[in-house]
Motif scaffolding. Structure first.
Motif, mmCIF file in Angstrom:
data_model
loop_
_atom_site.group_PDB
_atom_site.id
_atom_site.type_symbol
_atom_site.label_atom_id
_atom_site.label_comp_id
_atom_site.label_asym_id
_atom_site.label_seq_id
_atom_site.Cartn_x
_atom_site.Cartn_y
_atom_site.Cartn_z
ATOM 1 N N PRO A 160 88.583 -65.478 -62.847
ATOM 2 C CA PRO A 160 87.672 -65.142 -61.761
ATOM 3 C C PRO A 160 86.332 -64.858 -62.104
ATOM 4 O O PRO A 160 86.308 -64.316 -63.329
ATOM 5 N N ALA A 161 85.450 -65.389 -61.512
ATOM 6 C CA ALA A 161 84.039 -65.139 -61.712
ATOM 7 C C ALA A 161 83.653 -63.357 -61.750
ATOM 8 O O ALA A 161 84.591 -62.649 -61.019
ATOM 9 N N ILE A 162 82.668 -62.965 -62.141
ATOM 10 C CA ILE A 162 82.369 -61.610 -61.999
ATOM 11 C C ILE A 162 82.257 -60.917 -60.623
ATOM 12 O O ILE A 162 82.578 -59.645 -60.868
ATOM 13 N N SER A 163 82.126 -61.649 -59.709
ATOM 14 C CA SER A 163 82.229 -61.085 -58.371
ATOM 15 C C SER A 163 83.666 -60.875 -57.689
ATOM 16 O O SER A 163 83.767 -60.334 -56.730
ATOM 17 N N LYS A 164 84.603 -61.470 -58.613
ATOM 18 C CA LYS A 164 86.027 -61.574 -58.101
ATOM 19 C C LYS A 164 86.851 -60.292 -58.427
ATOM 20 O O LYS A 164 86.859 -59.690 -59.531
ATOM 21 N N ARG A 165 87.342 -59.586 -57.470
ATOM 22 C CA ARG A 165 88.308 -58.432 -57.576
ATOM 23 C C ARG A 165 89.415 -58.564 -58.268
ATOM 24 O O ARG A 165 90.000 -57.528 -58.997
ATOM 25 N N THR A 166 89.867 -59.889 -58.593
ATOM 26 C CA THR A 166 91.160 -60.302 -59.114
ATOM 27 C C THR A 166 91.080 -60.437 -60.608
ATOM 28 O O THR A 166 92.143 -60.668 -61.255
ATOM 29 N N LEU A 167 89.739 -60.233 -61.283
ATOM 30 C CA LEU A 167 89.571 -60.252 -62.827
ATOM 31 C C LEU A 167 90.611 -59.484 -63.550
ATOM 32 O O LEU A 167 91.593 -60.107 -64.360
ATOM 33 N N PRO A 168 90.802 -58.178 -63.158
ATOM 34 C CA PRO A 168 91.726 -57.482 -64.129
ATOM 35 C C PRO A 168 93.274 -57.991 -64.034
ATOM 36 O O PRO A 168 93.877 -58.001 -65.016
ATOM 37 N N GLY A 169 93.494 -58.252 -62.635
ATOM 38 C CA GLY A 169 94.910 -59.030 -62.604
ATOM 39 C C GLY A 169 95.218 -60.252 -63.243
ATOM 40 O O GLY A 169 96.250 -60.317 -63.868
ATOM 41 N N THR A 170 94.171 -61.024 -63.313
ATOM 42 C CA THR A 170 94.314 -62.431 -63.903
ATOM 43 C C THR A 170 94.449 -62.012 -65.460
ATOM 44 O O THR A 170 95.235 -62.802 -66.380
ATOM 45 N N ILE A 171 93.538 -61.060 -65.985
ATOM 46 C CA ILE A 171 93.751 -60.819 -67.504
ATOM 47 C C ILE A 171 95.179 -60.180 -67.823
ATOM 48 O O ILE A 171 95.732 -60.645 -68.868
#
Length: 262
Positions: A160-171
């Motif tokens: 996810p791009a920096i604006s997406k709230r799902t970045l931690p979940g994807t990591i």
């Protein structure tokens, strides 16, 4: 394999828009770019491609509805059918001169996707499918991969791009998945990721925070190629939850267990 009148119309519109995009892609440094948000861009080329597709499809089927990424939706006089269009999936790749982007066109009938086209104009690969008629790339029938082991499988997603709230979940997904598989690819175009699963190039794909135009055509391709498709959240439809999880039947359950962290 000859398709229906609708699929032929979709392919023709995709090719016409593809020619316009390829022309602009050759001069990508001159494009007029405006910012929609951090990490998410829209270009003059993007809007022109949607105009071409919309003009061709709506002229041929004026009673159908329309949902496109770059234009206002249209309620058709036939409430059972609508076009779902992403004129340029992989916009960031396009704007950086990376030849990995596609046009995605789907036809929905009574809430179900019945035809889909994903056109990789840079490589001249036309992926298409109709309900009950299989999935194809140009004139070649597609099947999902037959790999049975997670250790041999290659998966795809988009970080996810920096604006997406799902970045931690994807990591966190990466941390659980990568020790068990042959590789994970992040190529920045969800429609092509799905097409590649249908073609057996990737063994599976997952992503959150998707829009209907990101995945409509690709989900049909995967299903018609023999793959399994669900939302990441069990019991919900991909369009309802805005997420997708797909793979061949041999590894789907193992893959889903990792991504869902069951």
């Amino acid at each position: 394999m000859q398709g229906s009148a609708n699929i032929n119309l979709m392919i023709k519109a995709a090719r016409k828009a593809g020619r316009s995009l390829v022309k602009d892609f050759r001069e990508v440094e001159n494009l007029q770019v405006s910012t929609k948000g951090p990490g998410e861009f829209v270009s003059k080329a993007d809007r022109e491609a949607e105009r071409i597709i919309r003009e061709d499809l709506m002229e041929a089927r004026p009673n159908y509805g329309w949902v496109g990424e770059e234009s206002a939706p249209v309620e058709g006089t036939d409430p059972t059918r609508r076009w779902i269009v992403d004129p340029l999936d992989g916009t960031t790749n396009f704007l950086h001169g990376l030849p990995h982007w596609a046009i995605s066109i789907a036809l929905e009938h009574k809430g179900e996707i019945v035809a889909g086209v994903i056109f990789d104009a840079a490589k001249d690969e036309m992926f298409w499918a109709e309900k009950g008629s299989g999935a194809w790339m140009n004139d070649r029938r597609l099947r999902v991969s037959g790999r049975k082991s997670m250790a041999e499988a290659v998966f795809a997603t988009s970080v996810p791009a920096i604006s997406k709230r799902t970045l931690p979940g994807t990591i966190a997904d990466f941390a659980r998945l990568m020790p068990q598989v042959a590789g994970v690819r992040e190529w920045g175009a969800a429609a092509l990721d799905l097409a590649y699963v249908a073609a057996g190039r990737f063994d599976g794909f997952w992503e959150r925070e998707l829009k209907i135009w990101d995945m409509a055509a690709g989900l049909l391709l995967v299903k018609e190629a023999g793959g399994f498709v669900e939302s990441i959240r069990e019991g919900m439809a991909p369009f309802e939850h805005g997420s997708v999880l797909c793979a061949n039947g041999e590894i789907f359950d193992s893959f889903a267990k990792v991504i869902r962290n069951d």
